[in-house]
Design an enzyme around this catalytic site. Sequence first.
Site, short mmCIF file in Angstrom:
data_model
loop_
_atom_site.label_atom_id
_atom_site.label_comp_id
_atom_site.label_asym_id
_atom_site.label_seq_id
_atom_site.Cartn_x
_atom_site.Cartn_y
_atom_site.Cartn_z
N ARG A 38 0.81 -1.20 0.00
CA ARG A 38 0.00 0.00 0.00
C ARG A 38 0.86 1.27 0.00
NH1 ARG A 38 -3.79 -1.94 4.92
NH2 ARG A 38 -2.34 -3.68 4.98
N GLY A 39 2.11 1.11 0.37
CA GLY A 39 2.97 2.27 0.65
C GLY A 39 3.15 3.28 -0.46
N ASP A 48 14.26 -1.19 1.18
CA ASP A 48 14.95 -1.44 2.45
C ASP A 48 15.90 -2.63 2.22
OD1 ASP A 48 14.29 -0.75 5.56
OD2 ASP A 48 14.76 -2.85 5.33
N PHE A 84 13.69 5.09 11.18
CA PHE A 84 12.33 4.56 11.13
C PHE A 84 11.42 5.66 10.60
CE2 PHE A 84 8.91 2.45 14.02
CZ PHE A 84 8.14 2.20 12.90
N VAL A 85 11.06 5.57 9.32
CA VAL A 85 10.33 6.66 8.66
C VAL A 85 8.86 6.31 8.47
CG1 VAL A 85 12.31 7.70 7.50
CG2 VAL A 85 11.09 5.83 6.39
C1 PRP Z 1 7.20 -2.02 2.76
C2 PRP Z 1 7.46 -0.92 1.77
C3 PRP Z 1 8.15 -1.62 0.63
C4 PRP Z 1 8.84 -2.78 1.30
C5 PRP Z 1 10.30 -2.53 1.38
O1 PRP Z 1 6.01 -2.64 2.38
O2 PRP Z 1 6.27 -0.29 1.36
O3 PRP Z 1 7.22 -2.10 -0.31
O4 PRP Z 1 8.29 -2.90 2.62
O5 PRP Z 1 10.96 -3.51 2.13
P1 PRP Z 1 12.08 -4.46 1.56
O6 PRP Z 1 12.97 -3.67 0.65
O7 PRP Z 1 12.81 -4.89 2.82
O8 PRP Z 1 11.43 -5.60 0.88
P2 PRP Z 1 5.09 -3.49 3.38
O9 PRP Z 1 5.27 -4.94 3.12
O10 PRP Z 1 5.31 -3.00 4.79
O11 PRP Z 1 3.64 -3.16 2.95
P3 PRP Z 1 2.89 -1.75 2.76
O12 PRP Z 1 3.47 -1.13 1.51
O13 PRP Z 1 1.47 -2.16 2.61
O14 PRP Z 1 3.12 -0.88 3.98
#
Ligand code: PRP
Length: 179
Positions: free
Chosen positions: A45-46, A105, A154-155
């Site tokens: 969703r991010g 990340d 932590f953003v």
């Molecule tokens: C978070 C973020 C990225 C991913 C990055 O998504 O939005 O898509 O993690 O992490 P990585 O590089 O370690 O794989 P999340 O799974 O938390 O879902 P969200 O987007 O719904 O918050």
Amino acid sequence: MSERPYVIDEMISAKTIAARIEELCVSIRDEFHDTDQLVVVGLLRGSFVFIADLVRELDLPVEVDFLEASSYGNSMESSREVRILKDLRGRVEGRDVLIVEDIVDTGHTLKHVTGLLGSRNPGRLRTIALLDKPSRRETDVTADWIGFSIPDEFVVGYGIDFAQRNRNLPYIGKVRFAD
Ligand code: PRP
């Protein structure tokens, strides 16, 4: 929802984000100026805030599609397993694709999704991430365009959550726990 009290300090302002998106779009338009079949894929969703601002600034004929992948659940630690919770509605075969991430990340999510869409025989396959945390990387991926390279903070905000909250902040903030 976290029980620990915290405050959010502004790290990247809405104005700074908007200015950077303008710059990024100059470069993206340059790359895709000759296509009329660009599919911009937001990772839910991010990325929902970033993709909305990005496609409006891009000013190219685009289709917008979404894919939901999850690597975190509700934990602050990344698991290495990337699950596809929602796939694209449309086909990308033979079409140019721009994958839009809010943050890279460990890189597991972007690597997995790039591999998945790459296996569908698209035209050009490019990636953009608003934020990049290179010090956290566990894979060999780098987005083709990066908004801001940041330290391991932590953003939250501008689409990014803490336990599903704070996605609607118009800026990128840094979480600071009060205790
Ligand atoms: C978070 C973020 C990225 C991913 C990055 O998504 O939005 O898509 O993690 O992490 P990585 O590089 O370690 O794989 P999340 O799974 O938390 O879902 P969200 O987007 O719904 O918050």
